[in-house]
Every structure is written in C-alpha cells, then in structure tokens.
Write a protein that holds these residues in place. Structure first.
Motif: not given
Length: 442
Positions: A172-193
């Motif tokens: 689901d990527y960073a913050g998409l679903g998980a409610t503790d942060r905003l989804h960091t859309y197209v952030n290459r490092v967050d998505e790759a990790h």
C-alpha cells in the motif's frame, strides 16, 4: 475484458510530479481512535502500534483478508487465500514507518521449476486517502458512498499473476492505508523501500509457501512503474537479501519535472496535489516556498485532495490548471523551473541515475502524454548506458483525445505480455536485452 471493467480501469490510473505546497500533515492515530476518511471507517488493523520492530521487512501483524472476487474449487479458493499485513520499513529520512498490504497464496500450482516465486505488485495511482489503499480494494473492488469513489483496478493484474502460480504481495506504500502519516506519493525512496520490504514480509506470513530461496519479481505500472524502477535501483544496497529475477516498470514517472508539465490540465491534475502534499511531509523545508506561491484556492485544493481517491480527483478537479492555485498565475512547472531549490529537490527524485539489479522491462505508450513517453524511454536509455539488462517495449496505440486514456491504454494492451515476460524470468529463463536496438525504437 468486459466494457465495465475497462471503464473502471480507464477512470483510475495516473502519475504525478511536484513542487512545494502546504501539506496536510496526517495526524498520528492512536489505537483507540476511530479513523474515518470521507465517510469510510478505516479498520483498526491499519493503525500502527506506538513502536515498531527494528529490522526492515519484519511482519508487525496479519489477519485473514476476504477477497471480494473468489470462487470455491477442489484444491481451495480461487485465486487463493489472502492475508492482510502490516510490516516495518524505513522512510526517505531514515525513520521507521509501518506499511500495510496484502499477501495472496495462490491455489494454482507453480509449474516453472524451483520453489514458488513471489511477485511484489506496486499499485498504480490510487489517491491519498487511506480508504484508497490497494489492499482494501481486494476486499472492496468498488466503493462509492457519495463522498468517495475508489476502484481496486489493480485486482486484474493481481489475479493474472496468481493464475500463473506465483505468490503475490501487494504494498500500500507509505501512509496509504496506515493511518499515522500522509501518503508520500511518488517519493522514490519511500516507494522503493516499501516494495522491497514487502518481499521480506511475505516470507513471514503464516501459511506462505515462499521462502528466502524463492525468486522475486517486481511488477508495476505508472506510479507502480516508478516504484519498481526505484526498487530495482536501490535493491543492491537496501535489500541485498531480496535478489531480483526481473522487474517490470510500465510507464514509469522517472523525471517528475517532465511529468508535472504532462499532467497539468488533464483529467488527473489532482495528482499534482498528492505529490505536493507528500513531498512537503518528506521535506518540511520546502514549506516557505509553497507558502509564497500558493493562493487560497491552491491551499484548499491540497487539503481536499489529501483524502481523495482517483475517482474523486477526476470528478472534482479534471482539466483544471495549476495556474488557478498560484498567487501570480504561474504554473507549477514554471515555478519549479524558476526555483533552484525545487529543481534540486526534484533531481533527488530522478530515476535512472543508478544501474538496476537484474533484468528490467520498460514499457511505455508512444502517445502517452500524461506520463510522457519520452522521459520513460529516456529511463531505458539511461539504464542501457550503465550496462543494465533492459528490454524496452514501445506500445504503439493511436493518439486519442484523452491523456488519461492515452496513459491507461498501454497498461491494458501490454499487461499480458508483461506478465509473461516476468514469469519467464521467475522460471529462470534469460531475458534478451534490446539495448542495441534502442536508438531505432521510439
């Protein structure tokens, strides 16, 4: 493909780009909080614990996930048994983050030889509201309550992969679903990790047949293509224990400056707001630049978009131009070009500076003007210049009036070939690089 399914797919894919703007920080949710996004109650499962494990890819929690589209068979439910999961990852700032997703153990047998392989599916653009998460789309393929419209369009690619006998884990990527942060859309490092740690987490899912010996493939289109491309580049350093047999990167947004220009004024201009919100969360030092350039309409749009899914953004913001959001009527692309700090930030998001691990397949529609074809082709050329094993596939569909259809068409037209290419890599068959012929392919 039935017409209804095709229309759903057409209404929900995109990519995006950047500049700074006033981000809505997602408020941290405690376990006792009731999290509701546009009228959708987010299950308590998606609220991360106060502390996370140390090791990346560690499974934090899991539970059975009912698939909306499932049929009984003699050998088990088709296409398989799904598990909702949360796992630990690390964000672009080196901080721990919880990521959610889903693992599906297929009922179909793997006939490619060796242990059952694993495919990490990186979804295309879903939106920024927690209700848009791809794992929720497996349970609720269509959600419409008058306040939000979400479509689990990635279910089609998930099911095609499962039919080949590969296990699939969806992030689901960073913050998409998980409610503790905003989804960091197209952030290459967050998505790759998030992609690479999903592969690690899948091995620990109860009942999973995949192990450390399983070959791993990555599959993604649009936002997902950028995520898998970035993961292939970062794998040697971040996740050497996740050896990649192959990576499919369809229509990757590799150069966000070019994507910013391409997406502005289209059906999916709202994706600009998602990227702005996410980048400001990742780098708050950009906020003064955003404050200087965004007007009241721009700030309101970013706040509104922060809880929207793709369908919502299309209905509310289609064909608007970013000039409506700025104090002097400049476009976001023009502001980026005139601001060295923003250009430098976007340069850190550029994909193509590192040699990817394993064979990669880059596919892009020659008339894609939403996530521009030229910058995706340039990624293939950059990788070829670094000695990578690249299969480049230009998808020659006609140029239609709609940029969104020009972008989604190649996803549908090429998906079967992309699945076959990846399963060949998972079966141990070598790829045939097209780098020598790339100069002749447009």
């Amino acid at each position: 493909m039935p017409a209804s399914r095709r229309l759903l797919a057409v209404s929900v894919t995109a990519a995006a780009a950047c500049l700074g703007a006033q981000a809505l920080g997602a408020s941290a949710a405690r376990a006792s909080d009731s999290v509701v996004s546009r009228g959708v109650a987010i299950p308590a499962f998606y609220t991360p614990p106060a502390t996370l494990p140390h090791a990346d890819g560690t499974l934090v929690r899991s539970e059975p996930l009912p698939l909306a589209l499932s049929l009984p068979s003699l050998h088990g439910p088709l296409p398989g048994r799904a598990t909702r999961l949360m796992y630990k990852s690390t964000d672009a700032n080196g901080q721990p983050m919880a990521v959610t997703g889903a693992y599906i153990e297929p009922t179909a047998a793997w006939k490619g030889g060796g242990p059952r392989p694993l495919v990490v599916l990186a979804p295309g653009t879903m939106g920024q509201g927690d209700q848009c998460a791809a794992s929720m789309g497996l349970e609720h393929p269509i959600r419409f309550n008058g306040r939000t419209v979400s479509v689990g369009y990635e279910d089609l690619s998930v099911y095609r992969l499962l039919a080949s006998g590969t296990a699939v884990v969806v992030t689901d990527y960073a913050g998409l679903g998980a409610t503790d942060r905003l989804h960091t859309y197209v952030n290459r490092v967050d998505e790759a990790h998030a992609v690479l740690d999903a592969a690690r987490a899948a091995r620990a899912v109860p009942g999973a047949s995949v192990t450390a010996a399983s070959r791993v493939g990555l599959f993604g289109y649009s936002q997902g293509g950028g995520a898998t491309a970035a993961a292939a580049e970062l794998q040697p350093v971040y996740a050497p224990d996740v050896p990649l047999a192959g990576t499919y990167a369809g229509a990757p947004p590799a150069d966000l400056s070019e994507v910013t220009r391409g997406i502005d004024g289209t059906e999916l201009v709202g994706a600009l707001g998602w990227s702005l919100n996410g980048f400001l969360q990742s780098d708050p030092s950009l906020k003064p630049i955003a404050d200087a350039h965004l007007n009241a309409a721009g700030r309101a749009a970013l706040a509104d978009l922060s809880t929207m899914c793709v369908g919502d953004a299309i209905f509310h913001y289609a064909y608007q131009r970013s000039t409506r959001w700025t104090t002097d009527g400049s476009s976001l692309a023009d502001i980026i070009a005139a601001t060295p700090r923003l250009r430098a930030f976007l340069d850190t998001q550029r994909i193509g500076k590192l040699k990817p691990a394993g064979p990669v397949r880059v596919a892009t529609g020659v008339n894609d003007n939403l996530v521009p074809h030229a910058q995706a082709r340039e990624l293939a050329a950059d990788w070829c210049a670094k000695g990578a094993d690249v299969t480049y596939r230009p998808v020659g569909l006609p140029n239609l009036v709609s940029p969104l259809i020009n972008h989604v068409g190649p996803l549908l037209a090429d998906q079967g070939e992309a699945v076959s290419w990846l399963t060949d890599r998972l079966a141990g068959r070598p790829a045939q690089s097209t780098c020598a012929s790339l100069p002749r392919q447009r």
